[in-house]
Design a protein around this motif. Structure first.
Motif, PDB file in Angstrom:
ATOM      1  N   GLU A   1      -3.659  -3.708 -11.990  1.00 47.09           N
ATOM      2  CA  GLU A   1      -4.220  -2.445 -12.491  1.00 47.09           C
ATOM      3  C   GLU A   1      -3.470  -1.231 -11.950  1.00 47.09           C
ATOM      4  OE1 GLU A   1      -6.572  -2.617 -14.778  1.00 47.09           O
ATOM      5  OE2 GLU A   1      -6.541  -4.805 -14.577  1.00 47.09           O
ATOM      6  N   ASP A   2      -2.312  -1.424 -11.358  1.00 46.33           N
ATOM      7  CA  ASP A   2      -1.530  -0.322 -10.782  1.00 46.33           C
ATOM      8  C   ASP A   2      -1.135   0.665 -11.883  1.00 46.33           C
ATOM      9  OD1 ASP A   2       0.044   0.154  -8.013  1.00 46.33           O
ATOM     10  OD2 ASP A   2       1.277   0.875  -9.689  1.00 46.33           O
TER      11      ASP A   2
ATOM     12  N   VAL B   1       5.114  -2.116 -11.505  1.00 52.34           N
ATOM     13  CA  VAL B   1       4.319  -2.782 -10.463  1.00 52.34           C
ATOM     14  C   VAL B   1       3.400  -3.817 -11.105  1.00 52.34           C
ATOM     15  CG1 VAL B   1       2.550  -2.454  -8.678  1.00 52.34           C
ATOM     16  CG2 VAL B   1       4.476  -0.853  -8.851  1.00 52.34           C
ATOM     17  N   ARG B   2       2.767  -3.455 -12.209  1.00 59.00           N
ATOM     18  CA  ARG B   2       1.886  -4.410 -12.904  1.00 59.00           C
ATOM     19  C   ARG B   2       2.672  -5.654 -13.326  1.00 59.00           C
ATOM     20  NH1 ARG B   2       0.211   0.420 -15.430  1.00 59.00           N
ATOM     21  NH2 ARG B   2       1.240  -0.184 -17.365  1.00 59.00           N
TER      22      ARG B   2
ATOM     23  N   PRO C   1       5.650   3.632  -6.230  1.00 53.77           N
ATOM     24  CA  PRO C   1       5.673   2.379  -6.992  1.00 53.77           C
ATOM     25  C   PRO C   1       6.949   1.564  -6.791  1.00 53.77           C
ATOM     26  CG  PRO C   1       5.791   4.285  -8.463  1.00 53.77           C
ATOM     27  CD  PRO C   1       5.510   4.803  -7.093  1.00 53.77           C
TER      28      PRO C   1
ATOM     29  N   SER D   1       1.632   2.042 -12.294  1.00 52.67           N
ATOM     30  CA  SER D   1       3.024   1.807 -12.691  1.00 52.67           C
ATOM     31  C   SER D   1       3.156   0.503 -13.483  1.00 52.67           C
ATOM     32  CB  SER D   1       3.911   1.733 -11.444  1.00 52.67           C
ATOM     33  OG  SER D   1       5.161   1.169 -11.759  1.00 52.67           O
TER      34      SER D   1
ATOM     35  N   ARG E   1       6.195  -0.606  -3.819  1.00 51.65           N
ATOM     36  CA  ARG E   1       5.202  -1.641  -4.157  1.00 51.65           C
ATOM     37  C   ARG E   1       5.838  -2.736  -5.010  1.00 51.65           C
ATOM     38  NH1 ARG E   1       2.286   3.031  -5.227  1.00 51.65           N
ATOM     39  NH2 ARG E   1       2.134   2.605  -7.467  1.00 51.65           N
ATOM     40  N   GLU E   2       6.653  -2.329  -5.972  1.00 51.80           N
ATOM     41  CA  GLU E   2       7.337  -3.311  -6.819  1.00 51.80           C
ATOM     42  C   GLU E   2       8.270  -4.198  -5.985  1.00 51.80           C
ATOM     43  OE1 GLU E   2      10.396  -3.569 -10.616  1.00 51.80           O
ATOM     44  OE2 GLU E   2       9.830  -1.607  -9.834  1.00 51.80           O
TER      45      GLU E   2
ATOM     46  N   ARG F   1       0.819  -1.227   0.000  1.00 50.80           N
ATOM     47  CA  ARG F   1       0.000   0.000   0.000  1.00 50.80           C
ATOM     48  C   ARG F   1       0.848   1.270   0.000  1.00 50.80           C
ATOM     49  NH1 ARG F   1      -2.569  -3.370   3.755  1.00 50.80           N
ATOM     50  NH2 ARG F   1      -1.632  -2.238   5.472  1.00 50.80           N
TER      51      ARG F   1
ATOM     52  N   TYR G   1      -2.993  -5.371  -8.008  1.00 53.39           N
ATOM     53  CA  TYR G   1      -1.867  -4.590  -8.530  1.00 53.39           C
ATOM     54  C   TYR G   1      -1.635  -4.810 -10.021  1.00 53.39           C
ATOM     55  CZ  TYR G   1      -1.397  -3.230  -3.802  1.00 53.39           C
ATOM     56  OH  TYR G   1      -1.690  -2.693  -2.574  1.00 53.39           O
TER      57      TYR G   1
END
Length: 194
Positions: A175-176, A181-182, A148, A178, A151-152, A144, A173
């Protein structure tokens, strides 16, 4: 760049001269030289740390982390840089300590709240390496993060410890905003499905 420079058989002085050369946008150049300097004469190289800054200090810490074993006292020296003002140096120190393996998680845990995403990412890598599957709640919490990069890193570090129970959370994720990240989410979901 490294393909054109032969460092095999060079003395510490020759390696040090190359390390002090200015090479734009090639951190690998400095990392490889730092590793070789640490292998050539670790104590002498450690003595030079105080004269370094920026990319060379970051590389020196990285090189020490790759070149040393946990029992030689280098971890205390490297740990001092966890409090440095340069976030890239701090991240390199955390990653080096992860490789050296002689610092406990409670000493690194506060860096999860560092203002730099690079430092928070390094702290997540450290947590995964030191805590193993016990790092799962920490990694899930940092999915969260507003940055990015973090998160990655959290998604990357979940590989190997995420279970089918985390699939719905990870799927979010895909749909993130970045692309990185996706991609990390897709890679993780593919590995959990195996």
């Amino acid at each position: 760049m490294l393909d054109t420079i032969n460092i095999f058989g060079k003395t510490f002085e020759e390696l040090w001269g190359l390390f002090l050369c200015e090479v734009a946008d090639d951190d690998d150049f400095y990392d490889v030289l730092a590793y070789n300097l640490a292998k050539a004469d670790r104590q002498r190289f450690e003595g030079e740390l105080q004269s370094l800054s920026g990319k060379r200090l970051r590389a020196a810490i990285c090189g020490l982390g790759m070149a040393v074993s946990p029992d030689n006292g280098t971890s205390d020296l490297v740990f001092r840089y966890v409090g440095d003002s340069d976030p890239f140096v701090v991240a390199a120190a955390i990653d080096a300590l992860k490789r050296i393996g002689s610092v406990d998680w409670p000493k690194i845990e506060p860096t999860l709240r560092h203002p730099s995403a690079y430092v928070r990412g390094a702290a997540l890598r450290f947590a995964r390496a030191r805590l193993g599957a016990c790092s799962l709640p920490i990694l899930v919490e940092h999915l969260r993060d507003g940055d990015p990069i973090v998160r990655e890193n959290a998604l990357d570090e979940l590989d190997g410890i995420a279970t089918p129970q985390e699939v719905p959370l990870v799927a979010f994720y895909l749909e993130d905003p970045s692309a990185e990240v996706r991609q990390a989410a897709r890679t993780l979901l593919d590995s959990v499905a195996l």
